[in-house]
Enzyme design. Structure first.
Site, PDB file in Angstrom:
ATOM      1  N   ALA A  91      30.244  -4.533 -42.052  1.00  0.00           N
ATOM      2  CA  ALA A  91      28.944  -3.943 -42.354  1.00  0.00           C
ATOM      3  C   ALA A  91      28.365  -3.424 -41.053  1.00  0.00           C
ATOM      4  O   ALA A  91      28.731  -3.876 -39.976  1.00  0.00           O
ATOM      5  CB  ALA A  91      28.021  -4.995 -42.970  1.00  0.00           C
ATOM      6  N   HIS A 110      15.107  -4.155 -43.280  1.00  0.00           N
ATOM      7  CA  HIS A 110      16.373  -3.475 -43.008  1.00  0.00           C
ATOM      8  C   HIS A 110      16.963  -3.051 -44.354  1.00  0.00           C
ATOM      9  O   HIS A 110      16.481  -3.478 -45.407  1.00  0.00           O
ATOM     10  CB  HIS A 110      17.346  -4.370 -42.228  1.00  0.00           C
ATOM     11  N   VAL A 117      26.909 -11.369 -40.591  1.00  0.00           N
ATOM     12  CA  VAL A 117      28.253 -10.951 -40.177  1.00  0.00           C
ATOM     13  C   VAL A 117      28.838 -11.985 -39.229  1.00  0.00           C
ATOM     14  O   VAL A 117      28.129 -12.730 -38.583  1.00  0.00           O
ATOM     15  CB  VAL A 117      28.249  -9.567 -39.485  1.00  0.00           C
ATOM     16  N   TRP A 164      13.184 -10.136 -37.243  1.00  0.00           N
ATOM     17  CA  TRP A 164      12.548  -9.130 -38.102  1.00  0.00           C
ATOM     18  C   TRP A 164      11.106  -9.528 -38.358  1.00  0.00           C
ATOM     19  O   TRP A 164      10.854 -10.453 -39.135  1.00  0.00           O
ATOM     20  CB  TRP A 164      13.296  -9.019 -39.429  1.00  0.00           C
ATOM     21  N   GLN A 188      16.800   3.720 -41.767  1.00  0.00           N
ATOM     22  CA  GLN A 188      18.043   3.052 -41.400  1.00  0.00           C
ATOM     23  C   GLN A 188      19.173   3.539 -42.277  1.00  0.00           C
ATOM     24  O   GLN A 188      18.947   3.959 -43.406  1.00  0.00           O
ATOM     25  CB  GLN A 188      17.885   1.543 -41.607  1.00  0.00           C
ATOM     26  N   ARG A 240       8.642  -2.651 -40.121  1.00  0.00           N
ATOM     27  CA  ARG A 240       8.537  -3.828 -39.253  1.00  0.00           C
ATOM     28  C   ARG A 240       7.089  -4.021 -38.850  1.00  0.00           C
ATOM     29  O   ARG A 240       6.398  -3.038 -38.555  1.00  0.00           O
ATOM     30  CB  ARG A 240       9.373  -3.635 -37.971  1.00  0.00           C
TER      31      ARG A 240
END
Lengths: 803, 332
Positions: B296, B171, B254, B151, B211, B197
């Site tokens: 997620a 995000h 995750v 990112w 998003q 970004r």
């Protein structure tokens, strides 16, 4: 990471096509971005056999070869190569193949041709024509069992997988790392490369020492000293391997360090031992004004937070990025000090960004955070290869300074966790097989757990779910079951502001306006030019690294980008332009997150053209914008009050108003100051309607009830009044509407002129009288009218016209 | 003496000229109304000399009847003519009430929101200006972590107040943490929002993007539920025949991590990142990761809008060219 399949095949077997292999690696997490074939474009070049040879009828030095290449009919080609012989297996280029022209060395498509009167339907190729080498004396004779018609690329060329590793997998920056993936996917095993070599009886500790002054920057540094090497070219197999992976061969010592880096993912560096002052290594931060000349010839002035490898006196390498020129391996080097170390990623990143463009192969790997345990494996492998390819003898042992040594924890994975997360129940053997193929050591702890430890080339096996992922991805996510969500649906949050923003979008769109979404960044000068406050408006948030240096503020108003959008679209705005945006503005607060306020701004302007039906052309004006506001009020079931003369520096005072709801300000309506419109390049008048969604949301009626209409008829009367010219029509209408029997009031005519006194105007209202519970009589209406007229007379000094 | 003959002639002539209902009404008022001309004659009868009274009276009454009939007949005539209609050039342009347009990103965002709402998801929003802690650290991306390179960040300039470092969120994932701070399972929520970004723009990259983040946590949810939910979403968005695939991917928050691809006109296109919520995030939220699991996901609205509308250059979205926006009139 470029992974040549021939190299990969040294460690692991697979029985599937290149496409399948690339696909399965990608699905399991090693994304293959491209499959490249080395050896150029060999489309239409296949394995053939020289079935027969005849003499060319018109040329002594040319012969006619009949080539069988698996097609129904063999083809005849003209060939001048002296080594052509019947029965040879050769590379046969069909018409249309792209070959290298042996004279111009440029690529050229092969065409059907006639040579000395005989048609040639292809070519038996030399190495030069295939771009393999400069060899052009004779044709290339293949040593292959491949069937006739097999693409040459399958026999001769190498296929290279271009793999994009994810940040958690530095091992995917190595051939062995990919080999372990393949082994797991095929349930095979990796052939570990040899890493044993003979050592002298003298200890390496007697020959060098390693001192780490910055243990955080350098958790581990290993040194192996090898004496009596002969520097020269590395063996051909190694050169080929390096070239196929995109690296240039240099000499046997340097090639070994590169080879092992590609093999294991661990960068290494070789120093000329004799050049190192006092033959020892110090890992430290650079000294003030220290300088170093690197291998690539660049001369750096170091900063005191740059980590360097030094000898007793001076920096000899920029740690983890590039070696120094002074201590590089040369033809006269006889003793090598082989560095295999571990450096902290943040330190490498800082120095890399400061001193290089895009980093080096080494820094790229260190930045992914390597496990310090990997260093020793790679060191031994490299030492073995140096001894093998450059001769010499390694001193005994490794000088291993390892301040960052940490216990590698065991991860205990309950078997049921695999099932809980993946909804499958792989057998104990299957789980252990997958982990073992990945090189992850594992034990079964009866009755229901696995004990797993992270291998040296990885750092991402820390919790049970990390192991679950290994199982899941190797089984293949697409092979796991899929189920709908069970259980209760949670109650939603209520977000009135968000809901209101959506409702405003719907109403404004229904009114014919277009939604725009603009960038949130603006110039400071744009903000001050469009600010409602003449002096200091809300302070804006400044960006440290904006995309566009001039636009370094977050908007405190939707105006600048909205006006810019209006200007850029005015050419297209046939029939007038109406745009709106619902978006956030940002007000800075020291030390805290800014206040984010949801705003809506609509801009209306331009010209509605004359219609063929007789409507005249007209310029959109204040009342077009106000009409939008009124309809918005109807759509939102809210009453907007307007107080003339908005105190807003960007709006014309006499053509603007503050918008209120129950006395509370919620926005502004008005004509943009023309000089400001001109500044944005807007050629017409433009009218802005601006509301704070946040301020408005709590003022809306919460109840959604609606009154039922009266079933009794309305009485309709017109009321023409003469009042002073500056009396506000809206106030008169409100006074009329104040009567209990009046259901609605419409202003339908305004007149000023000869028929009424100077300084006065006539306003004509249509008044609708209606009762909710009975039919009104003439008397009821007359009484109501009299009451209204009395009130208007006293409050506004109004008189009835032609009464 | 009143000339009833002349009066009738005049009334009939003007009745013949009356071409529409308002004119008929006006004619009626003029001749037969309370202050109408014939009414005046009738009223004036008693002032006439006695010998004229019966003659004029009877004549005027007769005339009243005649005119009443005439106006009815004329009305019927007009109605019949109206039914016949007149002839107009129907190819002339109509008077068009304006048709506005929602922005294609709003349209697509709403379609995605509707789809998730249908599956029982809540919709919430979060701040665009985030704390570094929420955008990174609490999502297991500490400073110096190699994953931070995923990112490229636009930072808020330090205001020298000693406050925490702020940034434009890269995000919508920080809302996972914020939502978990105030809600307990079952959790089923999506978070639409603008992200930023530090990235050069080209046909497929914008520095400002929209998003939609998703978070689902409950007892014993598995990767199968992740697959089932996202497959259902994709079917509803792109049609029941859409082919999907899940490949392993990496996001620090995750584990296991995945990427969902759809086959679009023959090519596989990755449309969202997803995975099982990392047990440390569950634990940090004060929940027992052995009992509570979940998943997620995050996806770009622009990407979906590009597929949906066949837009090849992402930069069209924030250029706001009316010629582009006009095409979305009437869509939902």
């Amino acid at each position: 990471m470029e992974v040549p399949l021939k190299w990969l095949a040294q460690y692991v077997d697979w029985d599937m096509s290149v496409e399948e292999l690339a696909h399965r690696l990608s699905m399991a997490g090693a994304e293959v971005e491209a499959v490249k074939r080395s050896g150029g474009d060999w489309d239409q070049v296949v394995v053939g056999r020289v079935a027969a040879i005849d003499q060319h009828p018109n040329a002594d030095r040319l012969r006619l070869a009949t080539v069988d290449f698996g097609a129904d009919e063999p083809l005849q080609v003209v060939c001048g190569a002296p080594n052509l012989a019947q029965g040879q297996t050769i590379a046969f280029a069909q018409v249309g193949a792209q070959l290298i022209d042996p004279n111009t060395r440029e690529p050229r498509r092969l065409r059907k041709g006639k040579i000395r009167g005989v048609t040639s339907l292809g070519m038996v190729c030399s190495e030069r024509e295939l771009g393999l080498s400069d060899e052009h004396e004779g044709i290339l004779v293949l040593d292959t069992d491949a069937g006739l018609g097999t693409p040459l690329a399958d026999v001769l060329g190498d296929v290279v997988l271009d793999i994009k590793p994810t940040p958690n997998r530095p091992d995917h920056f190595s051939i062995l790392g990919i080999a372990r993936e393949v082994a797991a996917l095929t349930r095979g095993a990796v052939r570990e490369p040899l890493a044993t070599y003979a050592e002298s009886t003298v200890s390496a500790h007697d020959r060098t020492s390693v001192q780490i002054e910055d243990a955080e920057g350098c958790p581990r540094y290993t040194a192996i000293v090898i004496d009596g090497v002969t520097v020269g070219p590395s063996p051909e197999w190694m050169q080929e391997a390096l070239s196929s992976a995109g690296m240039r061969p240099i000499n046997n010592i340097v090639d070994v360090t590169n080879y092992v880096m590609l093999e294991w993912g661990q960068p290494l560096h070789a120093f000329d031992y004799e050049v190192l002052h006092e033959n020892r290594i110090v890992v430290r931060r650079a000294r003030p004004d220290e300088r170093i000349e690197l291998l690539d010839g660049s001369e750096l002035k170091l900063e005191t937070d740059d980590l360097v490898i030094a000898d007793a006196d001076r920096a000899v390498a920029l740690a983890g990025i590039m070696g120094g020129a002074d201590s590089e391996i040369s033809d006269s080097t006889t003793t090598v000090l082989l560095e295999t170390a571990n450096f902290q990623e943040a330190s490498i990143r800082r120095s890399r960004a400061r001193h290089t463009e895009g980093g080096t192969e080494a820094s790229r790997r260190f930045e992914k955070s390597l496990n310090p345990e990997l260093a020793e494996l790679a060191a031994r492998r490299a030492a073995a290869l140096i001894v093998e390819t450059a001769g010499g003898t390694a001193f005994a042992g490794i000088v291993d300074t390892y301040p960052g040594k940490a216990h590698t924890p065991q991860v205990v994975v309950p078997q049921r966790r695999i099932t809980q997360i993946l909804s499958v129940q792989p057998s104990v053997e299957e789980v252990r097989g997958i982990l073992s193929a990945l090189g992850i050591s594992n034990r079964w702890l009866p009755p229901d757990r696995f004990a797993v430890s992270c291998p040296p080339w990885r750092s991402d096996i820390a919790v049970p779910d990390d192991v679950v992922e290994e199982i899941g991805r190797v089984l293949g996510y697409d092979n796991l079951p899929s189920e709908p969500l069970p259980g209760a649906v949670p109650d939603p949050d209520i977000d009135r502001e968000r809901d209101l923003g959506e409702r405003i979008r719907d109403v404004l769109t229904g009114l014919g306006l277009r939604e725009i979404i603009t960038y949130v960044t603006v110039q400071d000068s744009e903000l001050s030019a469009t600010a409602s406050e003449a002096t200091s408006g809300p302070s804006s948030v400044r960006l440290q690294n904006p995309m566009n240096a001039a636009q370094d503020r977050l908007r405190t108003s939707l105006r600048p980008r909205g006006l810019e959008t209006f200007a850029s679209n005015q050419q297209e705005a046939r029939g007038g332009l109406g745009i709106y945006e619902v978006g956030k503005t940002f007000e800075a607060r020291p030390g805290r997150q800014p206040i984010e306020e949801r705003m809506v701004m609509a801009l209306v302007g331009g010209e509605a053209p004359a219609s063929v039906h007789g409507e005249a052309a007209r310029t959109l004006d204040f009342f077009d914008a106000k009409g939008v506001l009124e309809q918005l009020a109807a759509g939102l079931d809210v009453e907007f009050g307007l107080q003339g003369g908005a105190d807003d520096a960007a709006l014309v005072r006499g053509e603007s108003a503050q918008i209120t709801v129950r006395g509370k300000p919620v926005g502004a309506l008005g004509k943009l100051v023309p000089s400001l419109a001109a500044r944005f390049g807007i050629e017409s008048d433009v009218f802005a309607l601006e509301l704070s969604v946040g301020a408005l949301a709590p003022l809306l009626r919460e109840s959604e009830t609606v009154p039922s209409p009266s079933i009794y008829p309305a009485a309709v009367e017109d009321l023409a009044l003469i009042v002073d010219r500056d009396t506000a029509a809206g106030e008169l209408a409100a006074a009329i509407g104040g009567n209990g029997l009046v259901e609605a009031v419409d202003l339908f005519d305004i007149y000023e002129g000869d028929q009424i006194p100077a300084g006065k105007k006539s306003l004509a209202f249509r008044v609708y009288y209606r009762s909710p519970d009975r039919t009104l009589t003439d008397r009821d209406v007359e009484k109501a009218r009299r009451g209204i007229v009395r009130r208007l007379e006293s409050q506004f000094q109004a008189t009835l016209r032609d009464s | 003496m009143v000339d009833l003959v002349a009066l009738e002639a005049e009334a009939q002539a003007s009745l013949a000229d009356a071409g529409d209902e308002p004119t008929l009404d006006a004619w009626r008022v003029e001749w037969l109304g309370r202050r109408g001309r014939l009414t005046a004659v009738l009223r004036g009868v008693r002032e006439l000399p006695a010998e004229q009274r019966p003659i004029i009276g009877a004549g005027a009454n007769r005339l009243k009847g005649t005119l009443e009939e005439a106006v009815s007949a004329r009305r019927a005539e007009l109605l019949a003519a109206a039914d016949q209609g007149t002839s107009i050039d129907v190819t002339l342009p109509g008077r068009r009430p304006p048709l506005g347009s929602l922005h294609p990103i709003t349209l697509t965002r709403r379609m995605m929101e509707r789809t998730f709402r249908d599956m029982g998801f809540d919709v919430v929003e979060g701040p665009d200006v985030e704390l570094e802690e929420y955008n990174f650290d609490r999502l297991r991306i500490p400073a110096g972590h190699p994953a931070r390179d995923m990112w490229d960040t636009i930072w808020i300039a330090d205001d020298d107040s000693g406050g925490p470092r702020q940034l434009l969120r890269t995000h919508t994932s920080p809302m996972q943490i914020r939502y978990l701070e105030r809600r307990r399972p079952p959790i089923r929520v999506i978070v639409p929002g603008t992200c930023y970004r530090y990235e050069a723009t080209d046909a497929t990259h914008e520095w400002m993007l929209t998003q939609i983040e998703g978070l689902v946590i409950d007892r014993d949810l598995s990767f199968a539920h992740l697959k089932g939910t996202l497959e259902a979403f994709v079917r509803r968005m792109f049609g029941a025949d859409i082919e999907t695939r899940f490949r392993c991917d990496y996001f620090p928050f995750v584990e296991p991590g995945a990427e969902l691809g759809v086959r679009w006109h023959g090519d596989w296109l990755e449309i969202l990142g997803c995975g099982m919520v990392h047990p440390e995030i569950i634990e940090d939220a004060g929940l027992d990761p052995d009992q509570y699991t979940g998943f997620a996901f995050g996806m770009g609205v622009e990407r979906v809008a590009m597929l949906r509308y066949g837009v090849r250059d992402i930069r069209h979205f924030y250029r706001n060219d009316v010629r582009f926006l006009r095409q979305f009139e009437g869509r939902r």
